[in-house]
Design a protein around this motif. Structure first.
Motif: not given
Length: 232
Positions: A30-33, A70-75, A78, A231
């Motif tokens: 559940r990480t975004n970066n 990296e940056r996730k924009i959704s599940k 990325g 992450h």
């Protein structure tokens, strides 16, 4: 009746416990970066510049250190930007003298990555994106009573595709008192299409004293990398 209530409550507790445990196990996803360091190996493809200057492309296959954010924009999606560098230099006999081509590449590669459904330990992904390569082609030619040196720089755009897998080797560092940044070991395969045109036109004209035709150098090709990704 009382026994039935106790049994029911017991089942509910066990059910909730399993749910909470499953949620806890997947917190690392559940990480975004993400930030990564990788060491890759790049294989040159044959091109007419390689043939013309009598280069053995196997001598120029290179180690490639690279960094990426990296940056996730959704599940499942990325956006990653990676930066890497590789270089090589060898000397070959050519005609009545010796030639020393030096090739240096610095690249910036944005990628859109698509994560495939799977477990919480191994996570597979594919991706693609454009490339920008800054290529320095330096050439030294030496013969009896003659020496020539040239240095040319090129900025070239290309494209790549990739596929890889993250293996989460440290899912919960917070449990051990560290900052919550799960760690994955990853392996990634990448193929780049990028061609530098007329890489040696000035060297040909100066070395042989007559107008010539430049050659293209394929600086893309296959690359495989292994690295660590943090992450958060």
């Amino acid at each position: 009746m009382f026994r039935r209530k106790v049994l029911f409550l017991t089942l509910v507790v066990f059910s909730l416990s399993g749910t909470l445990y499953a949620e806890e196990e997947s917190l690392h996803l559940r990480t975004n970066n993400a930030f990564s360091f990788a060491l890759g190996y790049h294989w040159y493809r044959e091109s007419n510049a390689v043939i013309y200057w009598n280069i053995n492309e196997e001598d120029y296959n290179s180690l490639v250190p690279a960094l990426a954010y990296e940056r996730k924009i959704s599940k499942r999606i990325g956006i990653e930007v990676s930066v890497g560098h590789f270089r090589a230099k060898e000397t070959y006999k050519l005609g009545g003298g010796y030639v020393t081509p030096s090739i240096k590449n610095l690249y910036v590669s944005p990628s859109v990555k698509f994560y495939l459904p799977g477990g919480d330990t191994f996570v597979f992904y594919v991706g693609a994106g454009p490339d920008y390569y800054y290529t320095a082609w330096d050439l030294e030619y030496r013969a009896t009573g003659y020496e020539y040196k040239s240095a040319e720089n090129f900025g070239t755009f290309g494209a790549h595709g990739l596929a890889g897998v993250d293996w989460y080797v440290y899912k919960d560092p917070e449990k051990d008192g560290y900052y919550r940044a799960p760690v994955s070991l990853f392996v990634e395969c990448r193929y780049t299409l990028l061609d530098v045109a007329d890489v040696d036109i000035k060297a040909i004209n100066a070395t042989f004293g007559t107008p010539g035709i430049g050659h293209h150098l394929e600086v893309g090709g296959p690359m495989i990398s292994i690295g660590l990704r943090w992450h958060w």
